[in-house]
Each structure stands twice: as C-alpha cells, then as structure tokens.
Design an enzyme around this catalytic site. Structure first.
Site, PDB file in Angstrom:
ATOM      1  N   ARG A 105       8.747  24.941  22.343  1.00  0.00           N
ATOM      2  CA  ARG A 105       7.750  23.856  22.417  1.00  0.00           C
ATOM      3  C   ARG A 105       8.003  22.926  23.602  1.00  0.00           C
ATOM      4  NH1 ARG A 105       9.709  19.721  17.639  1.00  0.00           N
ATOM      5  NH2 ARG A 105      11.849  20.426  17.659  1.00  0.00           N
ATOM      6  N   GLY A 155      16.457  26.372  26.340  1.00  0.00           N
ATOM      7  CA  GLY A 155      17.862  25.979  26.183  1.00  0.00           C
ATOM      8  C   GLY A 155      18.110  25.102  24.959  1.00  0.00           C
ATOM      9  N   GLY A 156      17.031  24.528  24.413  1.00  0.00           N
ATOM     10  CA  GLY A 156      17.159  23.768  23.169  1.00  0.00           C
ATOM     11  C   GLY A 156      17.951  22.480  23.322  1.00  0.00           C
ATOM     12  N   LYS A 170      28.959  16.781  27.358  1.00  0.00           N
ATOM     13  CA  LYS A 170      30.248  17.177  27.932  1.00  0.00           C
ATOM     14  C   LYS A 170      30.370  16.714  29.380  1.00  0.00           C
ATOM     15  CE  LYS A 170      30.858  17.902  24.416  1.00  0.00           C
ATOM     16  NZ  LYS A 170      30.001  17.927  23.254  1.00  0.00           N
ATOM     17  N   HIS A 209      55.201  28.752  29.106  1.00  0.00           N
ATOM     18  CA  HIS A 209      55.908  27.477  28.992  1.00  0.00           C
ATOM     19  C   HIS A 209      55.863  26.758  30.330  1.00  0.00           C
ATOM     20  CE1 HIS A 209      58.942  24.563  27.768  1.00  0.00           C
ATOM     21  NE2 HIS A 209      59.568  24.802  28.921  1.00  0.00           N
TER      22      HIS A 209
HETATM   23  P1  NAD Z   1      27.588  14.107  10.932  1.00  0.00           P
HETATM   24  O1  NAD Z   1      27.017  14.410   9.612  1.00  0.00           O
HETATM   25  O2  NAD Z   1      28.712  14.930  11.434  1.00  0.00           O
HETATM   26  O3  NAD Z   1      28.074  12.589  10.969  1.00  0.00           O
HETATM   27  C1  NAD Z   1      27.236  11.540  10.556  1.00  0.00           C
HETATM   28  C2  NAD Z   1      28.103  10.395  10.074  1.00  0.00           C
HETATM   29  O4  NAD Z   1      27.282   9.314   9.737  1.00  0.00           O
HETATM   30  C3  NAD Z   1      28.900  10.762   8.837  1.00  0.00           C
HETATM   31  O5  NAD Z   1      30.222  10.382   9.071  1.00  0.00           O
HETATM   32  C4  NAD Z   1      28.235   9.933   7.742  1.00  0.00           C
HETATM   33  O6  NAD Z   1      29.118   9.548   6.739  1.00  0.00           O
HETATM   34  C5  NAD Z   1      27.734   8.735   8.530  1.00  0.00           C
HETATM   35  N1  NAD Z   1      26.592   8.033   7.933  1.00  0.00           N
HETATM   36  C6  NAD Z   1      25.522   8.568   7.292  1.00  0.00           C
HETATM   37  N2  NAD Z   1      24.664   7.570   6.926  1.00  0.00           N
HETATM   38  C7  NAD Z   1      25.200   6.411   7.366  1.00  0.00           C
HETATM   39  C8  NAD Z   1      24.795   5.049   7.309  1.00  0.00           C
HETATM   40  N3  NAD Z   1      23.653   4.699   6.734  1.00  0.00           N
HETATM   41  N4  NAD Z   1      25.592   4.099   7.865  1.00  0.00           N
HETATM   42  C9  NAD Z   1      26.762   4.469   8.454  1.00  0.00           C
HETATM   43  N5  NAD Z   1      27.192   5.734   8.531  1.00  0.00           N
HETATM   44  C10 NAD Z   1      26.425   6.698   8.005  1.00  0.00           C
HETATM   45  O7  NAD Z   1      26.372  14.098  11.937  1.00  0.00           O
HETATM   46  P2  NAD Z   1      26.325  13.977  13.503  1.00  0.00           P
HETATM   47  O8  NAD Z   1      27.566  13.432  14.076  1.00  0.00           O
HETATM   48  O9  NAD Z   1      25.044  13.246  13.743  1.00  0.00           O
HETATM   49  O10 NAD Z   1      26.204  15.482  13.937  1.00  0.00           O
HETATM   50  C11 NAD Z   1      25.131  16.270  13.444  1.00  0.00           C
HETATM   51  C12 NAD Z   1      25.464  17.738  13.480  1.00  0.00           C
HETATM   52  O11 NAD Z   1      25.618  18.184  14.793  1.00  0.00           O
HETATM   53  C13 NAD Z   1      26.730  18.054  12.728  1.00  0.00           C
HETATM   54  O12 NAD Z   1      26.515  19.241  12.002  1.00  0.00           O
HETATM   55  C14 NAD Z   1      27.724  18.300  13.826  1.00  0.00           C
HETATM   56  O13 NAD Z   1      28.723  19.219  13.447  1.00  0.00           O
HETATM   57  C15 NAD Z   1      26.860  18.854  14.935  1.00  0.00           C
HETATM   58  N6  NAD Z   1      27.443  18.521  16.229  1.00  0.00           N
HETATM   59  C16 NAD Z   1      28.537  19.167  16.647  1.00  0.00           C
HETATM   60  C17 NAD Z   1      29.110  18.836  17.847  1.00  0.00           C
HETATM   61  C18 NAD Z   1      30.298  19.553  18.342  1.00  0.00           C
HETATM   62  O14 NAD Z   1      30.603  20.632  17.870  1.00  0.00           O
HETATM   63  N7  NAD Z   1      31.046  18.976  19.282  1.00  0.00           N
HETATM   64  C19 NAD Z   1      28.601  17.811  18.616  1.00  0.00           C
HETATM   65  C20 NAD Z   1      27.500  17.171  18.156  1.00  0.00           C
HETATM   66  C21 NAD Z   1      26.931  17.530  16.955  1.00  0.00           C
END
Ligand code: NAD
Length: 593
Positions: free
Chosen positions: A163, A168-169, A180, A566
């Site tokens: 869309r 690449g999304g 990064k 090492h």
């Molecule tokens: P997440 O679910 O990992 O973290 C969201 C955080 O917000 C949680 O700690 C939660 O407890 C907190 N939270 C929820 N509602 C809240 C509120 N009302 N007030 C305060 N805190 C609240 O979600 P994310 O960090 O948005 O990431 C989303 C997805 O994307 C995840 O599945 C993550 O693994 C993935 N992701 C991965 C990477 C990576 O691999 N480096 C990077 C970015 C995103």
C-alpha cells in the site's frame, strides 16, 4: 547455432565483463556460467541457457554490456534442438545465491527441513496443496518480500501488493533500519563521552540534525532501491495499493482485480496509540520519532519496551532529557530481570527519570508543551514535556483486509492463527510475520515467508525453530533466545543456570564495559542448551552463536570445547558453557567431580 545474449539484468546498463569462463571449442552444460558481470551492487554470472559447443566468444574482459548484448555463439548440443536461446531470457545468478527456477530441484514431498525437525512427509505435506502457480503476497515487509522472492525463485508467478510507495515495510522504512542508523550515531556519541574515563576528552559534539536525517534516509534508500532491483530481476509483479479480499481467490487493490491460486498474507502490524491522548504533532509514535523532526529539550517515552528504550537511547545521546514511564515493574517485561539490570543501571544514570508501575493518566496539549499527569503507587508529580513518544506495543493488521470474504479467520486482536506450515484455516492461504502475533520480529517473518513459499511450491517443510532471538539494540544491548528463566520458573522446566560475568572478560574490560553477563540455561540431563541471555555491547551479534548451537542440538560441552578467538566478547559464550561444565579456569568456580 544460437547467439547467447545478456538477459534482463534489472536496471543495470553498460556493466563491465570481469571474467570469461569459456573459450571457443568448450562444451558447456545448461546453467554453466559463461561470463561474470559486475555492477556497483553485485557480481552476477550469466549462465548458458542450453548445452552445446562454444563456437565463438564475442566479448572480452572489461567490455561493457547491457541487456541484449551478444556474448557467445553456441552450436547446438543436447537439448538445444530447435531452441531459441535469445528468447529464453534466463536470469543471471548472483554470486553465492541459488540458481533461479529451482522448483524442479526438490521433488514435492521430499522431506526437507527449514527451522524444522522434519515435517515427516505426512498427510499435511505440500502434496495436498491446491494446484496453480499464481501467488499473491500481501505486504512487502521482510516477511512479504522474502516470501515473494523465494516463490519467484521456485518458479511461481508472483504478485506483491504494497500500500505504500516504497517496498520494505515497517522494518526497512520506519523501523529496524532507520532506528539502527540513529542508534549507531548514538553509540558514537556515547563512546566519545565514555572515553573521558580513560583520559580522552572531546569537546561537546555539534549535531547537524538535517545531515543526520539525510544520512539515515540514504541508508534506507539504498536498501529499498536494492529490493526494487531484486523484485524486477525475479519478475515479481509489484502492485501498489491497498489490498482487500473480495473472495477466497481474489483481491481488490484500489479497484484493480488480482486473482490468485495461493495467497500469503504478510500485512504486518501497526503502532497502538493510547486512546486518551490528544491529537498533537508533539505526540508521536516510533515512526514520528524516527523522522527526527528535531531534538526536543525534554522527551517523555511512554512504554519501557524495546521500541521505547531504543528511541530513548537515540534522543538521550542527541541531548534530550529523557523520562521513561512503564506500566509494569520492570523495563522490557518478558526479559529475565538479571539481563535487564545492567541496562536499567546505565540508563538510570543518564536519563532524567524512569518511573516503573506508572502510567499516564492524562495529557494536555498546551502552548509550552504537553502537560502530563501520572498514575501509580510511586507516580511523580505532573510534568510538562516538549515531546511525547508512545511506544506501548503493536497490533496485528488482520482487521483491515476484509478477511471475511476470503474465509480466513482473525481474532479480536487482528491476529491470524496458523499451523507450523503457516497455513491459515483456508488451505491455499498462508499468513506470516507480525499478523500471526508475537513475537513480532523481522527475522522470524523472513523464515516463515520462506516456509510458506516453499510449501506452495510443494516442498515438505515446516516452521519449528528451537530458538528465535530477541534483541534490544539499547546501550548495553540485551539479547536472549530459547527458554527464559522466567518462563522456566513459570512452567516448571528443570534447568541449570551458568552465568559468566563480563568482569572476568579481558575484552569487556578493555572496552570499559564490564557490566555485561552471558547466561546459558542447560538441560540437567541432556546437557543441551535450552536458552540463553546476554547483556552488554554487541549482545545482539553474540546471541547468534547460541541460536546455532540450539538448532544443531549442541550441548554445553560442545560450546566449551569450540575454540573461540581471544580476546573477544564471543569467548563469554564459551566461558558460560565452561561454567556449566565446571571446566572454567578464568574464574574460580570448579565443579567437584
Ligand atoms: P512492547 O510490548 O515490547 O513494549 C511496550 C511497553 O509498554 C511494555 O513494557 C508495556 O508494559 C508498556 N505499556 C503498555 N501500556 C502502557 C501504558 N499505558 N503506560 C506505560 N507503559 C505501558 O512493544 P514495543 O516496544 O512497542 O514493540 C512492539 C513490537 O515490536 C514488539 O513485539 C517488539 O518485540 C517488536 N520490536 C522489536 C525490535 C527489535 O527486535 N529490536 C525493535 C522494535 C520493535
């Protein structure tokens, strides 16, 4: 006699010949490389579309060629009878990559494994796949483009629907890659600051935000451009527009009908926004934060998960005063507390404040900033922030595709249930990546995409990984895979824990980063690795070794006996294994026996 010409090589023109593999009189087989070309992006072999004898080579090294340039005259050999090589348009093969059109290489039903313990060739094998070669892939993120490219390489006719203008999304455009790039800038700034500890001080950095933004966009642009080229070379038909199902075999894409025999839904997820926040350009999600509209003096990050903490790292390094508010009692909930501790300690020193067990009760967009009220046992007083980042999770996109028309079921979180073969409840429709729920990770989606494409091509594969790594690219990085200690305690799994603290790693000490640790969870009986966690610089790179060990069924002794270079941080994985085996000498912790 046939003149073999340079086939479609994407957007490249006037590409130099860097090697010639044949001479007049040589017998060549089908697919045997004739010459190698080199563009600024890759080297590519031009394979012979048929077998025969080379009569004449028409090019020399350093000649520049384009699509249609004659390269070799071939006298018909076996299989060349009546064929017109010029029209066959065989795709060149990239160095190190598989030959295209590999569909015939693996007969349907042969037991193969992809992240799998062998699907066993049972009744769920690819053989019951409905017929037809037309595959549509909805969504062009890492899962979608991988599925599309693999399917095309397996000889299927692929349409990829996206869309957005750029393929690449989220990952490439507004997620993993731009974050990064900015995290790298943050790392450079933090390392320059840390160097004061060993006697090297720099003056305060001058940050040119426009240049930083341009650089980040260039990084993204290069990758997206590369994907466009790869799609073209594979003859994947990329259709731009919003896909909606109109029947189990048809999509509507902005008014255009796309019929398919098989579909792979890879439509991803979207940011969850908190409902009670006002609409204001100073309240952003991760996409808004990655646009780097400027460096706010103060930033409130709502959500102490991976996204929140990665963006907090970036903005803190660039000079913002960062406050993090997290609903639960720990940063990165779900990750083992001992892994989070070194990160929590470092950011506590650098950030303005971190409030756990706290949520935002209300926010008011005022002229001078966003005024926020907090709620929770230790909730701080009201405060005003220049910008607010909402990073409270993501939601699957299963609710925006008119799935009912296809018969595919999604739950009320928008997630589609799939089996190990990534098939939905409708047998010719697959779903992969974020839309199938947690963990929402690009590297999981790519592997699922390959499974879906290969199943459609008749391969007998399933997605059953032993380890999916999770990485927070914070400073320090936190990475884990397989079983976590938290899960083991919850479900009563027996495990032995072996921890190697980085204070005993020469390399960590020489980096000034001894706060890390490497932990292995070992099966007390088989001694195989059940899971691992690493915190410290480069943890995201180091975890890959444990993933491989788990996939190969290696035990702790195997890892300990593997000679690691090492002095490196990679040794900490081997040292943790030695801790498990009681053979460690770099610490005093011998086992009695
Ligand atoms: P997440 O679910 O990992 O973290 C969201 C955080 O917000 C949680 O700690 C939660 O407890 C907190 N939270 C929820 N509602 C809240 C509120 N009302 N007030 C305060 N805190 C609240 O979600 P994310 O960090 O948005 O990431 C989303 C997805 O994307 C995840 O599945 C993550 O693994 C993935 N992701 C991965 C990477 C990576 O691999 N480096 C990077 C970015 C995103």
């Amino acid at each position: 006699m046939a003149e073999i010409k340079v086939p479609d090589i994407g957007d490249f023109e006037e590409v130099p010949v860097i090697e010639i593999h044949v001479a007049a009189g040589d017998e060549v087989e089908v697919e045997q490389p004739l010459v190698t070309l080199e563009s600024d992006k890759a080297t590519m072999d031009v394979p012979s579309p048929e077998a025969g004898t080379v009569k004449e080579v028409l090019v020399s090294v350093n000649d520049k060629v384009s699509e249609g340039t004659p390269i070799v005259v071939l006298e018909g050999g076996e299989g060349s009878e009546g064929s017109d090589a010029e029209e066959k348009d065989e795709a060149p093969t990239e160095e190190g990559s598989e030959a295209s059109g590999a569909g015939s290489e693996t007969p349907a039903g042969d037991a193969e494994s992809r992240n799998s313990r062998d699907s066993g060739g049972n009744s769920t094998s690819g053989r019951d796949e409905p017929a037809g070669k037309r595959v549509v892939v909805v969504g062009s993120g890492p899962g979608g483009y991988t599925a599309a490219f693999r399917a095309a390489d397996l000889g299927l006719e692929v349409t990829l629907v996206e869309r957005h203008e750029r393929i690449g999304g989220v990952c490439l455009n507004v997620g993993c890659i731009p974050s990064k790039a900015l995290l790298h800038a943050a790392k450079v700034l933090a390392e320059a600051q840390d160097a004061a500890e060993f006697g090297i001080s720099f003056s305060d950095p001058e940050i040119d935000v426009d240049k930083l933004r341009t650089w980040k966009e260039e990084v993204v642009g290069k990758l997206v451009g590369g994907l466009d080229g790869l799609a073209k070379r594979r003859k994947v038909n990329v259709v731009r527009g919003e896909a909606k199902f109109t029947s189990p075999n048809e999509l509507d894409v902005d008014g255009e009908k796309v019929e398919f025999d098989h579909a792979i839904i890879a439509a991803g997820s979207r940011t969850v926004m908190l409902p009670d926040l006002p609409e204001d350009e100073r309240i952003v999600d991760s996409t808004g934060a990655l646009e780097l509209p400027g460096i706010p003096k103060s930033l409130l990050v709502i959500g102490g998960g991976i996204i929140g903490l990665e963006m907090a790292s970036v903005y803190e390094a660039l000079g913002s005063k960062v406050t993090v508010v997290e609903l639960t009692d720990q940063l990165i909930p779900g990750c083992d507390p001992d892994l989070v501790k070194p990160l929590a300690k470092r950011v506590a020193d650098r950030y303005e404040a971190i409030h756990l067990n706290t949520k935002v009760a209300s926010a008011d967009a005022q002229k001078g900033g966003i005024k926020v009220k907090f709620e929770g046992d230790d909730a701080p007083k009201d405060a005003t922030f220049d910008r607010v980042l909402v990073a409270v999770g993501r939601r699957a996109n299963g609710d925006i595709l008119d799935l009912e028309a296809s018969g595919v079921e999604a739950d009320d979180r928008g997630e589609i249930q799939v089996g190990p073969d990534r098939r939905t409840n409708v047998s010719h429709i697959y779903a992969i990546g974020d839309i199938t729920g947690a963990p929402m990770l690009a590297h999981k989606a790519t592997h699922e995409g390959k499974v879906a494409a290969e199943r459609i091509a008749g391969h007998d594969v399933v997605f059953e990984p032993r380890a999916i790594p999770s990485v927070a690219y914070t400073d320090p990085e936190v990475a884990w895979c397989g079983l976590t200690e938290t899960e083991a305690k919850e479900n009563g799994t027996k495990y032995e824990k072996a921890v190697f603290p980085w204070q005993a790693s020469g390399r960590a000490l020489s980096l000034g980063r001894a706060e890390g640790l490497t932990k292995l969870l070992v099966d007390p009986e088989s001694r195989q690795i059940l899971g691992a966690g690493i915190v410290g610089p480069s943890a995201g790179e180091l975890i890959a070794e444990v993933c491989l060990a788990m996939e190969m069924g290696a035990d702790a002794e195997d890892i300990g006996l593997t000679i690691h270079p090492h002095p490196t941080l990679s040794e900490t994985v081997a040292f943790a294994a030695e801790m498990a085996e009681g053979t460690i000498t770099d610490l005093y912790a011998p086992k009695k026996s």
